[in-house]
Design a protein around this motif. Structure first.
Motif, PDB file in Angstrom:
ATOM      1  N   GLU A 164       0.820  -1.207   0.000  1.00 60.14           N
ATOM      2  CA  GLU A 164       0.000   0.000   0.000  1.00 60.14           C
ATOM      3  C   GLU A 164       0.856   1.261   0.000  1.00 60.14           C
ATOM      4  N   THR A 165       2.104   1.152   0.455  1.00 60.47           N
ATOM      5  CA  THR A 165       3.023   2.295   0.463  1.00 60.47           C
ATOM      6  C   THR A 165       4.401   1.851  -0.010  1.00 60.47           C
ATOM      7  N   VAL A 166       5.176   2.819  -0.534  1.00 62.30           N
ATOM      8  CA  VAL A 166       6.542   2.556  -0.963  1.00 62.30           C
ATOM      9  C   VAL A 166       7.347   3.853  -0.863  1.00 62.30           C
ATOM     10  N   VAL A 167       8.570   3.739  -0.444  1.00 62.58           N
ATOM     11  CA  VAL A 167       9.464   4.892  -0.392  1.00 62.58           C
ATOM     12  C   VAL A 167      10.093   5.054  -1.768  1.00 62.58           C
ATOM     13  N   ARG A 168      10.045   6.260  -2.298  1.00 68.05           N
ATOM     14  CA  ARG A 168      10.606   6.463  -3.639  1.00 68.05           C
ATOM     15  C   ARG A 168      12.094   6.108  -3.625  1.00 68.05           C
ATOM     16  N   GLY A 169      12.536   5.528  -4.725  1.00 67.52           N
ATOM     17  CA  GLY A 169      13.890   5.002  -4.801  1.00 67.52           C
ATOM     18  C   GLY A 169      13.953   3.533  -4.428  1.00 67.52           C
ATOM     19  N   GLU A 170      12.823   2.981  -3.952  1.00 66.33           N
ATOM     20  CA  GLU A 170      12.762   1.557  -3.624  1.00 66.33           C
ATOM     21  C   GLU A 170      11.743   0.876  -4.536  1.00 66.33           C
ATOM     22  N   ASP A 171      11.382  -0.352  -4.234  1.00 69.86           N
ATOM     23  CA  ASP A 171      10.393  -1.054  -5.073  1.00 69.86           C
ATOM     24  C   ASP A 171       9.214  -1.500  -4.234  1.00 69.86           C
ATOM     25  N   PHE A 172       8.099  -1.734  -4.905  1.00 69.86           N
ATOM     26  CA  PHE A 172       6.928  -2.277  -4.190  1.00 69.86           C
ATOM     27  C   PHE A 172       6.593  -3.660  -4.733  1.00 69.86           C
ATOM     28  N   HIS A 173       6.033  -4.464  -3.850  1.00 75.15           N
ATOM     29  CA  HIS A 173       5.775  -5.888  -4.103  1.00 75.15           C
ATOM     30  C   HIS A 173       4.345  -6.080  -4.592  1.00 75.15           C
ATOM     31  N   THR A 174       4.168  -6.884  -5.651  1.00 72.76           N
ATOM     32  CA  THR A 174       2.843  -7.252  -6.159  1.00 72.76           C
ATOM     33  C   THR A 174       2.790  -8.758  -6.326  1.00 72.76           C
ATOM     34  N   GLU A 175       1.654  -9.335  -5.929  1.00 71.28           N
ATOM     35  CA  GLU A 175       1.521 -10.790  -6.007  1.00 71.28           C
ATOM     36  C   GLU A 175       0.047 -11.173  -6.056  1.00 71.28           C
ATOM     37  N   PHE A 176      -0.315 -12.057  -6.990  1.00 71.20           N
ATOM     38  CA  PHE A 176      -1.665 -12.611  -7.042  1.00 71.20           C
ATOM     39  C   PHE A 176      -1.687 -13.817  -7.969  1.00 71.20           C
ATOM     40  N   MET A 177      -2.693 -14.656  -7.792  1.00 74.74           N
ATOM     41  CA  MET A 177      -2.886 -15.827  -8.645  1.00 74.74           C
ATOM     42  C   MET A 177      -3.788 -15.464  -9.822  1.00 74.74           C
ATOM     43  N   ILE A 178      -3.473 -16.025 -10.980  1.00 73.81           N
ATOM     44  CA  ILE A 178      -4.272 -15.802 -12.190  1.00 73.81           C
ATOM     45  C   ILE A 178      -4.726 -17.158 -12.732  1.00 73.81           C
ATOM     46  N   ASN A 179      -6.024 -17.259 -13.014  1.00 69.47           N
ATOM     47  CA  ASN A 179      -6.578 -18.406 -13.745  1.00 69.47           C
ATOM     48  C   ASN A 179      -7.178 -17.875 -15.040  1.00 69.47           C
ATOM     49  N   ALA A 180      -6.692 -18.345 -16.161  1.00 69.66           N
ATOM     50  CA  ALA A 180      -7.170 -17.891 -17.471  1.00 69.66           C
ATOM     51  C   ALA A 180      -7.523 -19.113 -18.313  1.00 69.66           C
ATOM     52  N   ALA A 181      -8.801 -19.289 -18.587  1.00 64.96           N
ATOM     53  CA  ALA A 181      -9.266 -20.486 -19.291  1.00 64.96           C
ATOM     54  C   ALA A 181      -8.624 -20.629 -20.666  1.00 64.96           C
ATOM     55  N   ASN A 182      -8.385 -19.503 -21.355  1.00 68.11           N
ATOM     56  CA  ASN A 182      -7.818 -19.553 -22.703  1.00 68.11           C
ATOM     57  C   ASN A 182      -6.306 -19.361 -22.727  1.00 68.11           C
ATOM     58  N   GLY A 183      -5.682 -19.263 -21.567  1.00 67.35           N
ATOM     59  CA  GLY A 183      -4.246 -18.998 -21.514  1.00 67.35           C
ATOM     60  C   GLY A 183      -3.963 -17.506 -21.496  1.00 67.35           C
ATOM     61  N   ILE A 184      -2.904 -17.112 -20.817  1.00 69.78           N
ATOM     62  CA  ILE A 184      -2.538 -15.697 -20.699  1.00 69.78           C
ATOM     63  C   ILE A 184      -1.738 -15.266 -21.924  1.00 69.78           C
ATOM     64  N   HIS A 185      -2.131 -14.128 -22.477  1.00 72.29           N
ATOM     65  CA  HIS A 185      -1.325 -13.530 -23.548  1.00 72.29           C
ATOM     66  C   HIS A 185      -0.290 -12.574 -22.954  1.00 72.29           C
ATOM     67  N   SER A 186      -0.748 -11.661 -22.087  1.00 75.45           N
ATOM     68  CA  SER A 186       0.181 -10.712 -21.475  1.00 75.45           C
ATOM     69  C   SER A 186      -0.423 -10.135 -20.204  1.00 75.45           C
ATOM     70  N   ILE A 187       0.446  -9.551 -19.372  1.00 76.76           N
ATOM     71  CA  ILE A 187       0.037  -8.843 -18.155  1.00 76.76           C
ATOM     72  C   ILE A 187       0.681  -7.467 -18.211  1.00 76.76           C
ATOM     73  N   THR A 188      -0.137  -6.433 -18.112  1.00 79.16           N
ATOM     74  CA  THR A 188       0.357  -5.060 -18.187  1.00 79.16           C
ATOM     75  C   THR A 188       0.105  -4.353 -16.864  1.00 79.16           C
ATOM     76  N   VAL A 189       1.125  -3.636 -16.397  1.00 79.94           N
ATOM     77  CA  VAL A 189       1.001  -2.842 -15.177  1.00 79.94           C
ATOM     78  C   VAL A 189       1.161  -1.375 -15.544  1.00 79.94           C
ATOM     79  N   ASP A 190       0.195  -0.564 -15.117  1.00 82.67           N
ATOM     80  CA  ASP A 190       0.199   0.879 -15.408  1.00 82.67           C
ATOM     81  C   ASP A 190       0.078   1.623 -14.078  1.00 82.67           C
ATOM     82  N   ALA A 191       1.062   2.486 -13.783  1.00 80.98           N
ATOM     83  CA  ALA A 191       1.028   3.303 -12.556  1.00 80.98           C
ATOM     84  C   ALA A 191       1.169   4.765 -12.944  1.00 80.98           C
ATOM     85  N   HIS A 192       0.284   5.597 -12.435  1.00 84.59           N
ATOM     86  CA  HIS A 192       0.337   7.020 -12.766  1.00 84.59           C
ATOM     87  C   HIS A 192      -0.376   7.829 -11.684  1.00 84.59           C
ATOM     88  N   ALA A 193      -0.076   9.114 -11.653  1.00 82.69           N
ATOM     89  CA  ALA A 193      -0.704  10.019 -10.687  1.00 82.69           C
ATOM     90  C   ALA A 193      -1.329  11.187 -11.433  1.00 82.69           C
TER      91      ALA A 193
END
Length: 262
Positions: A164-193
């Protein structure tokens, strides 16, 4: 004179016997015309892409239905009904109450095999749906068989864990399970303010990255990444969107926020 009377009696007896045989024949024909209700065996349904019988299908895909029908009289119609009860609607979703009557020539027969694929809308709620198959013959006899099918999302996320928080200059952790019946093509992450004021030495941070390695074509996988935040990023709240696209172009988005601190 006696001979004439006997001939007359024989003629009368012959007429009576003929009439009796005729009436018996009609009665026999009537008995044959009485038929029992149609019978259904091997009623199966599931995901249409694989002709599955596991009674599960996916939004935006189709349901495979098949049944063997035994009918003494010619079938006149086959009706398929699919509906749910009391499923909660999310934004953009609508109730699905499906009914279609099939009168194709291949079904207007004695002992036809029913085989159809029913399209499942993308904007319906996932959950349990009631499936009904009604067979009616030309005499008016009918039989109904029924069952239940689970309609699932093509792409589901679970066990979500994102900092939920991160100090700039460091990294933040993301983790979750994905179930895709047709198979995954791609995963895109977009962060903006939006509307953050830049201090001296700060640079607007608008991040977007596509992840393929380790995820492409997988149907079940854990997404686990650490995303670096530049030391020059202005502090404040950032909007993060995770977009999972499957091999058929279907997408699933998950949105959250993270606070970048100085």
């Amino acid at each position: 004179m006696k001979t004439r009377i006997m001939k007359t009696n024989f003629k009368f007896l012959a007429i009576v016997l003929s009439l009796g045989l005729f009436l018996q024949s009609c009665s026999s024909d009537d008995d044959k015309a009485v038929t029992s209700d149609p019978e259904v065996s091997g009623f199966e349904y599931g995901a249409g892409s694989s002709h599955s019988t596991d009674q599960v299908a996916y939004k935006g895909s189709n349901i495979h239905l098949e049944a063997e029908i035994y009918a003494e009289a010619t079938v006149s119609s086959i009706t398929v009904s699919i509906h749910a009860h009391d499923l909660e609607l999310a934004d953009g979703e609508a109730d699905w109450d499906f009914e279609q009557v099939f009168t194709d020539s291949k079904y207007l027969a004695i002992n036809p095999t029913f085989h159809e694929h029913i399209d499942v809308p993308t904007d319906i709620p996932a959950g349990e749906y009631h499936v009904e198959l009604l067979i009616t013959d030309e005499i008016g006899n009918s039989t109904e068989v029924e069952g239940y099918i689970q309609i699932l999302e093509l792409i589901t996320l679970s066990n979500i864990s994102i900092d939920e928080t991160v100090v700039r200059g460091e990294d933040f952790h993301t983790e979750f399970m994905i179930n895709a019946a047709n198979g995954i093509h791609s995963i895109t992450v977009d962060a903006h303010a939006h509307g953050l004021t830049l201090a001296d030495g700060e640079v607007e941070w608008d991040y977007e990255e596509e992840f393929l390695e380790g995820y492409h074509e997988e149907t079940e996988v854990e997404f686990h990444e650490h995303i670096d935040v530049p030391v020059t990023a202005p502090a404040g709240e950032y909007h993060i969107i995770f977009t999972i696209e499957d091999e058929n172009g279907n997408t699933k988005e998950y949105e959250t926020h993270i606070d970048v601190t100085a």
